[in-house]
Design a protein around this motif. Structure first.
Motif, PDB file in Angstrom:
ATOM      1  N   ASN A 171       0.800  -1.227   0.000  1.00  0.00           N
ATOM      2  CA  ASN A 171       0.000   0.000   0.000  1.00  0.00           C
ATOM      3  C   ASN A 171       0.833   1.277   0.000  1.00  0.00           C
ATOM      4  N   LEU A 172       2.046   1.230   0.550  1.00  0.00           N
ATOM      5  CA  LEU A 172       2.898   2.428   0.578  1.00  0.00           C
ATOM      6  C   LEU A 172       3.369   2.750  -0.844  1.00  0.00           C
ATOM      7  N   PRO A 173       2.980   3.902  -1.374  1.00  0.00           N
ATOM      8  CA  PRO A 173       3.360   4.245  -2.754  1.00  0.00           C
ATOM      9  C   PRO A 173       4.875   4.237  -2.995  1.00  0.00           C
ATOM     10  N   ASP A 174       5.665   4.775  -2.049  1.00  0.00           N
ATOM     11  CA  ASP A 174       7.124   4.801  -2.227  1.00  0.00           C
ATOM     12  C   ASP A 174       7.700   3.385  -2.291  1.00  0.00           C
ATOM     13  N   LEU A 175       7.212   2.513  -1.437  1.00  0.00           N
ATOM     14  CA  LEU A 175       7.680   1.129  -1.444  1.00  0.00           C
ATOM     15  C   LEU A 175       7.235   0.429  -2.724  1.00  0.00           C
ATOM     16  N   LYS A 176       6.019   0.656  -3.118  1.00  0.00           N
ATOM     17  CA  LYS A 176       5.494   0.026  -4.334  1.00  0.00           C
ATOM     18  C   LYS A 176       6.350   0.399  -5.543  1.00  0.00           C
ATOM     19  N   SER A 177       6.696   1.671  -5.661  1.00  0.00           N
ATOM     20  CA  SER A 177       7.495   2.101  -6.815  1.00  0.00           C
ATOM     21  C   SER A 177       8.925   1.545  -6.738  1.00  0.00           C
ATOM     22  N   ARG A 178       9.494   1.468  -5.542  1.00  0.00           N
ATOM     23  CA  ARG A 178      10.844   0.932  -5.397  1.00  0.00           C
ATOM     24  C   ARG A 178      10.893  -0.559  -5.729  1.00  0.00           C
ATOM     25  N   LEU A 179       9.901  -1.284  -5.273  1.00  0.00           N
ATOM     26  CA  LEU A 179       9.848  -2.720  -5.589  1.00  0.00           C
ATOM     27  C   LEU A 179       9.631  -2.939  -7.085  1.00  0.00           C
ATOM     28  N   ALA A 180       8.786  -2.104  -7.674  1.00  0.00           N
ATOM     29  CA  ALA A 180       8.521  -2.234  -9.112  1.00  0.00           C
ATOM     30  C   ALA A 180       9.778  -1.972  -9.941  1.00  0.00           C
ATOM     31  N   ALA A 181      10.650  -1.087  -9.442  1.00  0.00           N
ATOM     32  CA  ALA A 181      11.869  -0.747 -10.168  1.00  0.00           C
ATOM     33  C   ALA A 181      13.013  -1.732  -9.914  1.00  0.00           C
ATOM     34  N   SER A 182      12.821  -2.668  -9.020  1.00  0.00           N
ATOM     35  CA  SER A 182      13.868  -3.632  -8.662  1.00  0.00           C
ATOM     36  C   SER A 182      13.926  -4.781  -9.654  1.00  0.00           C
ATOM     37  N   LEU A 183      15.017  -5.509  -9.590  1.00  0.00           N
ATOM     38  CA  LEU A 183      15.191  -6.704 -10.411  1.00  0.00           C
ATOM     39  C   LEU A 183      14.309  -7.817  -9.846  1.00  0.00           C
ATOM     40  N   HIS A 184      13.524  -8.465 -10.715  1.00  0.00           N
ATOM     41  CA  HIS A 184      12.631  -9.559 -10.315  1.00  0.00           C
ATOM     42  C   HIS A 184      13.067 -10.817 -11.060  1.00  0.00           C
ATOM     43  N   LEU A 185      13.220 -11.897 -10.320  1.00  0.00           N
ATOM     44  CA  LEU A 185      13.496 -13.197 -10.930  1.00  0.00           C
ATOM     45  C   LEU A 185      12.562 -14.233 -10.331  1.00  0.00           C
ATOM     46  N   GLU A 186      12.091 -15.141 -11.168  1.00  0.00           N
ATOM     47  CA  GLU A 186      11.218 -16.212 -10.706  1.00  0.00           C
ATOM     48  C   GLU A 186      11.877 -17.552 -11.015  1.00  0.00           C
ATOM     49  N   ILE A 187      11.921 -18.408 -10.016  1.00  0.00           N
ATOM     50  CA  ILE A 187      12.443 -19.759 -10.215  1.00  0.00           C
ATOM     51  C   ILE A 187      11.312 -20.597 -10.791  1.00  0.00           C
ATOM     52  N   GLY A 188      11.542 -21.153 -11.957  1.00  0.00           N
ATOM     53  CA  GLY A 188      10.524 -21.946 -12.625  1.00  0.00           C
ATOM     54  C   GLY A 188      10.537 -23.396 -12.173  1.00  0.00           C
ATOM     55  N   PRO A 189       9.792 -24.235 -12.870  1.00  0.00           N
ATOM     56  CA  PRO A 189       9.732 -25.655 -12.499  1.00  0.00           C
ATOM     57  C   PRO A 189      11.105 -26.313 -12.651  1.00  0.00           C
ATOM     58  N   PRO A 190      11.334 -27.375 -11.893  1.00  0.00           N
ATOM     59  CA  PRO A 190      12.639 -28.048 -11.953  1.00  0.00           C
ATOM     60  C   PRO A 190      12.825 -28.810 -13.254  1.00  0.00           C
ATOM     61  N   ASP A 191      14.052 -28.805 -13.756  1.00  0.00           N
ATOM     62  CA  ASP A 191      14.373 -29.661 -14.896  1.00  0.00           C
ATOM     63  C   ASP A 191      14.762 -31.038 -14.350  1.00  0.00           C
ATOM     64  N   GLN A 192      15.034 -31.968 -15.246  1.00  0.00           N
ATOM     65  CA  GLN A 192      15.308 -33.335 -14.782  1.00  0.00           C
ATOM     66  C   GLN A 192      16.570 -33.416 -13.939  1.00  0.00           C
ATOM     67  N   ALA A 193      17.578 -32.671 -14.306  1.00  0.00           N
ATOM     68  CA  ALA A 193      18.810 -32.694 -13.515  1.00  0.00           C
ATOM     69  C   ALA A 193      18.543 -32.195 -12.096  1.00  0.00           C
ATOM     70  N   MET A 194      17.701 -31.175 -11.960  1.00  0.00           N
ATOM     71  CA  MET A 194      17.357 -30.646 -10.637  1.00  0.00           C
ATOM     72  C   MET A 194      16.567 -31.685  -9.847  1.00  0.00           C
ATOM     73  N   ILE A 195      15.605 -32.322 -10.494  1.00  0.00           N
ATOM     74  CA  ILE A 195      14.794 -33.343  -9.814  1.00  0.00           C
ATOM     75  C   ILE A 195      15.687 -34.471  -9.298  1.00  0.00           C
ATOM     76  N   ASN A 196      16.576 -34.967 -10.164  1.00  0.00           N
ATOM     77  CA  ASN A 196      17.475 -36.043  -9.745  1.00  0.00           C
ATOM     78  C   ASN A 196      18.351 -35.599  -8.581  1.00  0.00           C
ATOM     79  N   GLY A 197      18.874 -34.387  -8.668  1.00  0.00           N
ATOM     80  CA  GLY A 197      19.708 -33.864  -7.591  1.00  0.00           C
ATOM     81  C   GLY A 197      18.954 -33.718  -6.282  1.00  0.00           C
ATOM     82  N   LEU A 198      17.705 -33.272  -6.355  1.00  0.00           N
ATOM     83  CA  LEU A 198      16.900 -33.128  -5.141  1.00  0.00           C
ATOM     84  C   LEU A 198      16.608 -34.482  -4.500  1.00  0.00           C
ATOM     85  N   PHE A 199      16.280 -35.478  -5.323  1.00  0.00           N
ATOM     86  CA  PHE A 199      16.073 -36.828  -4.781  1.00  0.00           C
ATOM     87  C   PHE A 199      17.352 -37.337  -4.118  1.00  0.00           C
TER      88      PHE A 199
END
Length: 184
Positions: free
Chosen positions: A88-116
């Motif tokens: 709700n804070l406008p200053d925070l909203k604008s700062r977050l919007a201007a920041s770098l955003h990355l999303e971790i997607g679904p695991p690939d097979q190598a990741m799945i095997n490594g996690l197991f």
């Protein structure tokens, strides 16, 4: 690290290049955000906040200001996209919007095997290669499914006093498939 999270690792290692010295990292539970954040804190001396979406606007705003005043990078972690945080804070909203955003997607097979392998190694066990190959072609590719299958295979291996092999993997997958069909 696999192709599934290579971009995230690259950005975490280049924190000096972050816009506004802030990275917002989102992804599902169990995808490794907290593990990567711990390594980032050690390597960069930066500040991290897990479950950032669950914190009050004023707390996030003060942390942002602290990181900037101390000239430290800030890593915010969440399972929700920033648009779902309810800022709700406008200053925070604008700062977050201007920041770098990355999303971790679904695991690939190598990741799945490594996690197991990591899951079972922590318990002093191994998972057979034929079990991994079997699951590779049949399981839903998600961090939650890896966790559920690993827990079920672990329980079945303990119950049967057998190693985590193809038969255990088949049984766990059938059990979870049947369990999910009941929930529908």
């Amino acid at each position: 690290m696999t192709a599934a999270n290579a971009e995230v690792h690259r950005h975490l290692g280049n924190w000096q290049d972050w816009v506004h010295h802030t990275l917002i990292l989102t992804g599902p539970e169990g995808c490794g955000k907290s593990t990567m954040a711990a390594a980032f804190e050690t390597e960069s001396g930066g500040l991290c906040l897990d479950d950032a979406s669950e914190h009050e606007d004023t707390e996030l705003f003060h942390l942002w200001n602290r990181a900037n005043s101390e000239h430290k990078p800030l890593l915010l972690l969440s399972s929700k996209l920033v648009s779902e945080w309810g800022i709700n804070l406008p200053d925070l909203k604008s700062r977050l919007a201007a920041s770098l955003h990355l999303e971790i997607g679904p695991p690939d097979q190598a990741m799945i095997n490594g996690l197991f392998q990591k899951y079972f190694a922590m318990r002093g066990l191994t998972i057979s290669e034929d079990a991994l190959r079997y699951l590779e072609k049949r399981m839903v590719r998600s961090y939650a499914m890896v966790r559920q299958l690993a827990q079920k295979m672990d329980a079945l291996a303990i119950e049967s006093k057998k190693p985590v092999n193809l038969a255990i993997a088949k049984s766990a997958l059938v059990f979870l498939d049947d369990d999910q069909k009941v929930d529908i």
